[in-house]
Motif scaffolding. Structure first.
Motif, short mmCIF file in Angstrom:
data_model
loop_
_atom_site.label_atom_id
_atom_site.label_comp_id
_atom_site.label_asym_id
_atom_site.label_seq_id
_atom_site.Cartn_x
_atom_site.Cartn_y
_atom_site.Cartn_z
N UNK A 3 11.83 -26.40 38.22
CA UNK A 3 11.83 -25.60 39.44
C UNK A 3 12.12 -24.16 39.04
N UNK A 4 11.07 -23.30 38.93
CA UNK A 4 11.32 -21.92 38.49
C UNK A 4 12.18 -21.13 39.46
N UNK A 5 12.12 -21.45 40.75
CA UNK A 5 12.94 -20.72 41.73
C UNK A 5 14.42 -20.99 41.49
N UNK A 32 12.58 -19.24 51.17
CA UNK A 32 11.50 -19.81 50.38
C UNK A 32 10.99 -21.06 51.11
N UNK A 33 9.77 -20.98 51.64
CA UNK A 33 9.18 -22.10 52.37
C UNK A 33 8.71 -23.18 51.40
N UNK A 34 9.12 -24.42 51.66
CA UNK A 34 8.69 -25.55 50.84
C UNK A 34 8.29 -26.73 51.69
N UNK A 35 8.05 -27.85 51.05
CA UNK A 35 7.61 -29.05 51.77
C UNK A 35 8.66 -29.56 52.73
N UNK A 68 5.58 -21.86 45.92
CA UNK A 68 4.62 -21.73 44.83
C UNK A 68 4.46 -20.27 44.41
N UNK A 69 4.29 -19.39 45.40
CA UNK A 69 4.11 -17.98 45.08
C UNK A 69 5.37 -17.39 44.46
N UNK A 70 6.53 -17.72 45.01
CA UNK A 70 7.77 -17.16 44.46
C UNK A 70 7.97 -17.64 43.02
N UNK A 71 7.59 -18.88 42.76
CA UNK A 71 7.69 -19.39 41.40
C UNK A 71 6.81 -18.60 40.45
N UNK A 78 2.72 -13.48 38.75
CA UNK A 78 2.24 -12.73 39.92
C UNK A 78 3.06 -11.45 40.05
N UNK A 79 2.44 -10.43 40.64
CA UNK A 79 3.08 -9.13 40.82
C UNK A 79 3.60 -9.02 42.24
N UNK A 80 4.89 -8.74 42.40
CA UNK A 80 5.50 -8.74 43.72
C UNK A 80 4.95 -7.64 44.62
#
Length: 824
Positions: A3-5, A32-35, A68-71, A78-80
């Motif tokens: 879990x990178x977050x 952080x939105x998740x399942x 996913x994106x935050x990870x 990814x670039x913030x």
């Protein structure tokens, strides 16, 4: 399962303290939105001390995105900034706090160290880079108003009729929100009688329907007033000059292609979908590409008939009366808020606020009284242009001058630094904000796409669609090798002028990182010079000096050298930066050992440079070295920057002064970028023959440094003479035609105007002519003015001495002297 977050926040909690956030305080909340719902994290920062928790508290900044994106962001994939502009990273509250926190996000795992790159030649060859840099159509006859990040360019009647590669329309943050805006009266287009340039943010057009004739009395006239007050406002008035009432059909055609500013210039297509709909007497024009959404909303103070292509008003105007409406054009971001609120964190300003800000700006600047009216008018215009170009960056509560209208209404690190340096004796606050902002946003990782490296100062930051989807590396990009040493030069010059030692102490870590970058990543070949070679493939012209077009660095026979390249002025900047940093280390940072080291390094660079770059048989310095150490021997204006930097021995300075004022380089309107005997010389070449005012201002300053007062005055007078032909405003560049060929100077096609460093050129030339130089707590004043100036007074010059006045009288009679030696 990895879990990178969680790993990212656990790592933060374990650090407890982060030196990169030493002067930062505030609380961030990450949703952080998740399942299984929203995972919430709090990060509290107190002068660099970190506390990570799940306890609910009031945040200063709220960041929301999906897991996913935050990870991908926290692993460097990814670039913030790009995701924020795109709309996938939602931010509320303090944008500056998040921009500072972003320093902690890691770099890309596969980025290459430039010192480990091979010197293999690119298979496509140097000439395969972007062709036609700066080669689009002229802007003659167009009218522009601006307020930092928002600007409007129309034709002479106030209409917008954009083509794909035309810089005309309403732009905000690198997006064109209006590409069509046509006014017609009774089915006829209007014709311009005159245009009033009221303020930089406001203009007025006097018009008549159809084409007027000298023997026909006009029965109707039209007044349009454009202002950038809470985006664009058009006040439209139709006047009836008849003795009877008249029915008038008023139509405004409207549309938007939502072109990215890079699309406009380089004619790229759109990947999203344009929309148009009528909503409660408003016309809503929109553009959607995945999560990226921009919208233009047009409304009227009168009740129009609205369709998807514009608005219609059918009105009856009584005899000798008029009818008016006010059209409001709102520029909105993805969440329906004003685009400035979304990307700056502040709303658009009222017209009254703009007027007050301008008055305050002009009141703070010194007063110029001069017999030479052209200089007085150019001085005033330059101050107004620098005020107009003020741009708020990426949510930070500071303003920098945008580079220039229309192509570069964004922050360019080089232009921000140089215009701040030019303006130091007049508005020193520009330098303070430039130093703080660019220092805080320096490179922190290796990123091939953006040419980012630790300690390197960024060059360009854009906020349009291309940046959001990373079609181009502009969020931000670091593709300039000169910005970092120039930042160090500005830091020292700012302290010399203002005495603000506190800021220099605060920026000591940033300065040391910049100096480390010069000695490590910049020295790709390990021989002590600054080299450049882009690592992002086709998204760069290749050249990372100020002459950044693809063909700007060549030998006299036209040959383009291989990469990496080391241009001469970069070495001068590095030398000057080390000499200046040594002074700061000794007098402010209390580190004499570091000062001694920097002085030794500067002396070594000076000796090697004068051995390797000097062309003995031509008596000037090589434009550059190629990767094998061979000299690139074209004669170019870059040698004037060497005088400014102080790396030139006095005996060689005489040779350079002769070259700079001889016909091969000096056109009579200024110094050309490339000598006329070079194979690639072209008077309309962007960096291969055109005359750049900012370039000339640095040359004038360098000539005065070495005591060449007459040569400096000759170039200075030519520049100020040229300004009168452009409404007292120097454009980005002039054509390199000889003054004997042209009665008037020729503006370079597609030149930016206003242009920050061209506005600053007038200020720096004035400083050089007066010989203004800080000496401890005093200001040295040593005027060397051409006779055309007459008497000159510059009153209330701000600095560490408080305020002081400078006086001078023109004594250098250039008109009666022989022309420069044509043998040079």
């Amino acid at each position: 399962m990895d879990d990178p977050t969680a790993r990212f926040f656990d790592d933060l909690a374990g650090r407890r303290r982060e030196p990169r956030l030493e002067n930062v305080s505030g609380t961030l909340r990450f949703d952080i939105d998740g399942e299984h719902g929203v995972d919430r994290w709090f990060v509290e920062i107190r002068d660099g001390d970190l506390t990570v928790s799940r306890e609910d508290r009031e945040p200063d900044a709220l960041i929301r995105t999906d897991r996913t994106l935050f990870g991908r962001i926290v692993t460097g994939e990814a670039n913030s900034v790009a995701e924020w502009v795109r709309g996938r990273l939602k931010i509320q509250g303090s944008l500056p706090l998040l921009r500072l926190f972003e320093r902690l996000f890691p770099g890309l795992p596969d980025a290459r160290d430039p010192r480990q790159m091979t010197r293999a030649r690119a298979s496509a060859g140097p000439g395969a880079a972007i062709a036609g840099e700066g080669s689009v159509g002229t802007v003659d006859g167009r009218v522009s108003i601006l307020d930092g990040s928002i600007f409007l360019v129309t034709d002479g009647r106030g209409d917008i009729d954009s083509t794909t590669n035309s810089p005309i329309g309403l732009f905000a943050f690198d997006t064109r929100f209006l590409s069509l805006w046509h006014l017609s009266i009774n089915g006829q287009r209007v014709h311009a009688l005159s245009v009033d340039d009221l303020q930089y943010y406001e203009t007025r057009y006097f018009l008549v329907p159809g084409t007027p004739s000298h023997d026909v009395n006009t029965k109707l006239s039209v007044i349009r007033r454009h202002s950038l007050s809470r985006s664009l406002v058009e006040e439209l008035t139709v006047v009836n000059h008849q003795d009877e009432p008249v029915d008038v059909h008023v139509r405004v055609d409207m549309g938007s292609d939502f072109a990215d500013s890079s699309e406009v210039r380089h004619m790229r297509g759109k990947s999203g979908k344009c929309l148009a709909r009528v909503d409660n007497e408003c016309l809503r024009l929109g553009y959607q590409r995945e999560d990226f959404y921009r919208e233009t909303v047009v409304s009227s103070s009168q009740s129009p008939q609205v369709d998807e292509a514009g608005m219609t008003f059918n009105v009856r105007i009584p005899p000798h009366e008029d009818w008016s409406t006010v059209l409001h054009v709102a520029t909105l971001g993805g969440d329906g808020r004003d685009i400035r609120t979304v990307l700056q964190g502040t709303p658009s300003r009222l017209k009254e606020d703009l007027r007050q800000d301008l008055d305050d700006w002009l009141d703070r600047a010194p007063t110029l009284r001069c017999d030479w009216e052209i200089l007085s008018q150019s001085y005033q215009r330059s101050l107004v242009d620098l005020a107009a170009l003020q741009y708020r960056v990426l949510g930070l509560h500071t303003h920098l001058p945008a580079a220039g209208l229309p192509w570069f209404m964004c922050v360019f690190g080089r232009d921000s630094i140089l215009s701040s340096l030019q303006a130091l004796p007049f508005v020193p606050e520009l330098a303070s904000t430039t130093l703080r902002l660019l220092g805080a946003q320096r490179g922190k990782r290796l990123d091939d796409f953006r040419d980012e490296e630790p300690g390197k100062i960024w060059q360009e930051a854009r906020l349009g669609e291309a940046a959001a989807f990373e079609d181009r590396p502009h969020s931000p990009s670091f593709d300039a090798a000169d910005v970092t040493p120039l930042w160090l030069i500005l830091l020292d010059e700012y302290e010399r002028w203002t005495g603000d030692a506190a800021l220099v102490r605060r920026l000591e870590p940033e300065a040391r990182m910049c100096l480390a970058w010069i000695d490590t990543y910049a020295d790709a070949l390990g021989n002590g010079y600054i080299w450049f070679q882009s690592r992002n493939g086709g998204n760069s012209s290749g050249n990372q000096c100020w002459k950044n077009s693809w063909d700007s660095i060549s030998s006299a026979d036209g040959t383009l050298p291989d990469f990496p390249r080391a241009t001469c002025e970069l070495q001068g900047y590095a030398y000057d930066a080390k000499v200046r940093a040594a002074r700061l280390a000794r007098t402010i940072w209390n580190d004499p050992a570091y000062a001694d080291q920097l002085e030794r390094e500067a002396a070594d660079l000076n000796a090697r440079f004068n051995r390797d770059f000097w062309i003995e048989d031509k008596q000037y310095y090589a434009l550059a070295l190629d990767p094998d150490g061979r000299q690139v021997d074209a004669l170019a204006s870059n040698i004037g920057h060497l005088l400014w930097s102080g790396i030139v021995p006095p005996d060689r300075a005489t040779c350079l002064a002769r070259h700079l004022t001889a016909p091969k380089l000096f056109s009579g309107w200024g110094v050309r970028t490339l000598a006329t005997d070079a194979q690639r010389y072209n008077p309309l070449g962007y960096h291969t023959g055109a005359v750049w005012p900012f370039d000339n201002s640095l040359i004038v300053w360098g000539l005065r440094r070495y005591g060449f007062a007459e040569e400096a005055a000759r170039i200075a007078q030519a520049m100020i003479d040229a300004s009168q032909y452009f409404h007292n405003r120097l454009p980005e560049a002039l054509a390199g035609y000889d003054r004997t060929q042209t009665k008037y100077p020729v503006e370079y096609p597609s030149a930016c105007s206003p242009h920050a460093v061209s506005a600053g050129a007038v200020l720096l030339i004035l400083r050089a002519l007066l010989g203004l130089d800080p000496r401890g707590e005093h200001l040295k004043i040593e005027p060397a003015l051409p006779t055309s100036v007459g008497r000159l007074q510059l009153l209330d010059i701000p600095g560490r001495w408080g305020h002081i006045d400078a006086f001078g009288r023109g004594r250098i009679d250039l008109d009666t002297r022989q022309p420069a030696d044509k043998r040079a």
